[in-house]
Design an enzyme around this catalytic site. Structure first.
Site, short mmCIF file in Angstrom:
data_model
loop_
_atom_site.label_atom_id
_atom_site.label_comp_id
_atom_site.label_asym_id
_atom_site.label_seq_id
_atom_site.Cartn_x
_atom_site.Cartn_y
_atom_site.Cartn_z
CG ASP A 80 39.89 42.84 37.19
OD1 ASP A 80 39.12 42.36 37.78
OD2 ASP A 80 41.15 43.07 37.67
CD GLU A 140 37.45 38.86 38.31
OE1 GLU A 140 38.23 38.94 37.50
OE2 GLU A 140 37.54 38.93 39.48
CG ASP A 196 45.05 46.67 37.67
OD1 ASP A 196 45.96 46.90 37.01
OD2 ASP A 196 44.55 47.40 38.71
#
Lengths: 188, 188
Positions: free
Chosen positions: B11, B72, B145
């Protein structure tokens, strides 16, 4: 006196990444060292494209040994479809600088235009014409994206040179600090 | 039968970059291998921050040896002020994958949510709850996260697993192709 500052300018891009290396003396005179484009094939997966860009930039640094790397600052609002690839390429350029122990800086297109031509909304051709004049080239630097990289490199040296002359040494790279120090000594 | 696919999910972020490593078996069952956050200090220059992220990701890859890296996908329209740093960090993650000889893939937040919860506009908490359930954790994965990175890794394995099952082997990584081949053989 002091040896020139050697700057690698990078105009980041995934398909074509412009690179320009210039030597800029304390009196702002500049000489062309290298100009070119690092390309990556559009049919490669993104991670391979970024690795190709990284390898090309490392090669330029290994061959020409710049003191500092100047990268064009990318903005989110520009050209939606390619901006993410451009941002990623700029990240690669900054990483490669750090991994070679070099300081890096970013400049916006307006800052580059203002530094080179005197005004921030200059046309591309005016910038290229000034770059050719500054570097005493017989023709406009080619290709155009490499010309942008040269403008960026010159801009960086000139802007930092002014900062050094103004005595604001806090944001300076080691090479710029050396310049600023040399200048101070020469004034005694 | 076949050994599980080990996926590193990333991420991307400049200040906090979530990393999650999972082993996903052919029957879609998944096990947690590693979860964490790679941080870079906000007062470092950007090139040092990117180098810190790269070093942290390389460490995770060296220690956990994933087969593939899922990152991502970043969009220009998201959160203007940090999107460029996020894009640069995603470029670093993709580069580090390539430099370790790994394939990489990107998935959008909606794709991750849809793969994990069944619908693309799921709330963060729903995704975290499903991740905890899938990985048989006693509590929600922390920090948040890092949970996103785990979701991304599971999403990647599940989406590619389905693609393999559907026989669309053209876009598969070597590991995925190995899975698909094993599956074909098992059907004979």
């Amino acid at each position: 006196m002091t040896s020139p500052l050697r700057v690698l300018g990078v105009d980041p891009g995934l398909t074509r990444c412009g690179v320009g290396v210039v030597d800029v003396a304390r009196d702002r005179s500049a000489a062309l060292v290298h100009v070119g484009v690092v390309r990556s094939a559009t049919d490669l997966p993104i991670e391979r494209r970024l690795a190709t860009i990284a390898a090309g930039l490392r090669e330029v640094i290994a061959e020409h040994r710049p003191h500092v790397v100047a990268v064009e600052r990318v903005f989110a609002q520009h050209n939606r479809s390619t901006v993410m690839g451009t941002a990623q390429a700029s990240g690669i350029a900054l990483l490669v600088a750090a991994e070679n122990g070099l300081d890096a800086a970013t400049h916006t297109p307006s800052e580059v235009k203002a530094a080179i031509t005197g005004y921030g909304s200059a046309e591309k051709l005016q910038v290229q014409t000034m770059v050719a004049r500054v570097l005493r080239l017989d023709a406009l630097p080619q290709p155009a994206d490499a010309a942008d990289a040269l403008a960026l490199a010159i801009c960086h040296a000139w802007r930092r040179g002014s900062a050094a002359a103004a005595g604001s040494s806090t944001a300076l790279t080691p090479a710029q600090r050396a310049w600023a120090d040399a200048e101070r000594l020469s004034r005694r």
